[in-house]
Motif scaffolding. Sequence first.
Motif, PDB file in Angstrom:
ATOM      1  N   THR A 171       0.583  -1.220  -0.197  1.00 45.76           N
ATOM      2  CA  THR A 171       0.171  -0.141   0.073  1.00 45.76           C
ATOM      3  C   THR A 171       0.751   1.216  -0.220  1.00 45.76           C
ATOM      4  N   ASN A 172       2.173   0.797  -0.503  1.00 48.85           N
ATOM      5  CA  ASN A 172       3.412   2.101   0.066  1.00 48.85           C
ATOM      6  C   ASN A 172       4.221   2.082  -1.536  1.00 48.85           C
ATOM      7  N   GLY A 229       1.533  -2.987   3.959  1.00 51.24           N
ATOM      8  CA  GLY A 229      -0.134  -3.891   2.853  1.00 51.24           C
ATOM      9  C   GLY A 229      -0.276  -4.815   3.681  1.00 51.24           C
ATOM     10  N   ALA A 289      -7.956  -3.211  -0.848  1.00 51.17           N
ATOM     11  CA  ALA A 289      -7.000  -2.273  -0.079  1.00 51.17           C
ATOM     12  C   ALA A 289      -8.341  -1.546   0.137  1.00 51.17           C
TER      13      ALA A 289
END
Length: 750
Positions: free
Chosen positions: A192-193, A199, A379
């Motif tokens: 997620t980055n 994540g 996500a």
Amino acid sequence: MVDFTRRKLMATSAAATLGASVAGVATADEVEESDTPGAPSVEGSLKRFSTTAFGAEVTGPFVFRDGGLLYSLQHPSEENPEPFGRAAVGYFSGFNFTFDGSNDDFEEVGIPETEEEQRDVRSEAGDYEILFYGREPINDGEELLGVTQTPDGTDIMRSDPADPEREERPYFAGTQYGLAGSNPDCNQFVPTNEEETEGYLFTNWENSPGDVSRVPISQDEDGEWSADMENAMNLSNTESLRAHGGTRINCYGDLSPWGTMISAEENYAHPRVNMTDTVGDIVEAESGAGLVGAAHFWNRPNPGEISDAISTYAQYDHLEEDFSPQGSWALTGVEFLAYYLGSDQSDQVDDRNLRTSPIDDVYPNPYRYGYFVDFREPAAEEPEAVKYYVMGRAAWESPDVQGDQKTVYGCSDGDSKGIYKFVADDPIPEYDDPMDVTGTLYAPKITNDAANASEGGERKSPAYVNLEVEWLELGHATNAEVESWVAEYDDVTQVDYFEAHAETNWADDPAAALREADLEVIRNGNQNYVSNEDIVEWARQYEEHGPDGVDDELRRVPFLETRAAAKEIGASIEFNKAEGVDSVDDAGPGDYVYFGISEFNDALADDEGDVQMDRVDGGVVYRAELEDDYNVSTLKPVIVGPDFTDPASVADDALRNVDNVYAMRDGRVLCCEDGFGGPARSYPNDGLYVYEPESVGDTAEEAVEENEEGEENGKGEENETGGKGEENEEGEENGESGENETGGEDDGEN
């Protein structure tokens, strides 16, 4: 470490102090003596990275962008010392692969030689650190990780007196496929980055009802990972997945090119027929005695008891023979799926007493299980679950999506199963609605004569023969079309099993009605689902008019009954335990796809069919080069396991019974074992090996011959590799799941 161009292995190693004396490990005199040329052998090099704790498979490997490694500790023995006595997912602290294509980035771990070492997770390249355990409390204690729930929030777990929490939580009586939350398998990390240090880790739980969990994980400045269990979730308990009927036996999977977890449902109970038999054999014989598979008994009350019932019928009801329907052991957990869907709990089998009240309110549709499940928007607060019904129904071990984002290869685990191909009309992520995904499903046909030829009365070794594959088109459809065909069977319950197949009223005499229904289903098939006659008629029209020329109502057959349909038109459904398929991310023409065949025996080594070669119980890893159209047409053996009766001096260091295969971006391949010891080895543990390919111009057979000549002239190098696991045939043939002491099954659907 082994480093050579294809040669028979002659390594030596010290026998472990316990080894074959450990309970559950077979002895070599239980199988026929074999000495297959080239078994074991490797084209390239093979190096052992880790051995796992006693009782546990090596499953779910994942390599992070920085080269870090994790895998699952699946159903370890509860007698292992902490922290390895519980199912878990962990990573190797202090180690990173360097991605230079060489196995020089880690030291090989030796074989476990003491009981203490056998009950440990071992590696010379980092320490195995637990991220989380199965059945850990999550969601403020309202759920347990890896455990499905009824719609009202009750954990679906069978009664387990050994569970310390059993007094605090209600339990269900009856049969369940493995102990809930004990079988973590595939792991896929969705970052997620940009640094990919944070994540979600998606993990399959190989049970029925099945589950996929999502756990937030993060990496600190020292490279150590930690899990945020306060925000972990079981996706099986979300409305999105419930809408598909949930899942069962979530095994391996893949990280899609569009950045989502694709879980594979390993639905072992899907076979319509046993082993190499066909539906046409049943129709011709006018009886399915000895031929019918587990699928016919899906909606039978107490379906997991069918093998025992058949044994009784053969003795007292003049059934022609006693037999066990293939996959019948995997009918355990089907009734628990009904409770997952909201059915009232009935008096399921307990202490071998038959149910008196069949389930008639909510019951699982068999055609909703055995697919690839894609978790879109990974996500999001609740990821959207999408089942790819159009990609076929099987005991899927894993999918492998190629770089064109249209071509998908899949392996179906078990005896006499297939490898399959699906090609979408357009790239899959370009469809606005995944239900609009449209494409063609294919089954394999092995075409080369060498696959069943013998020389001088001796069978050819699979170590020396490439398999040439032609792909037979089964059908073309949209995902929504196939789902609409599936939906037609949503309202079938256990009462329908009685009403369609028995004259006696079940309410008056349930035992007599059940006996009548079972015998009728054995004779003429289960009339509640796709019929035997439909499958045979589809094949007749297919042969006359091609896949596009069948009647519209028969187009469903190859998508809902994939294995039975493929067998009926002569596809090579002979692979035994096709347990792994993978390629590098975004693979394109010239890249390799690896197929792991855990055992090369039974239908691959009998006197019938397209493949009739020598037996290698330790299995084979094949490599296929992607062509310009992303097709593969040649499967080349690059790793060959040991013979079942090879001595420990040969087998201790060989890869045996390959399960998951994982292609790293530098071309190396992680190979996981699923062997549970076996008579060939001096120790009972499974291991994780790293395969380093070697490009050679010679054929496999020429390379072996050259190496053997070198050995005769004193030039052959001593090399180490080998290994073998228990044969799994008896568990399936006898209708047993082969559960280990922690409640996990052994994947031995043979």
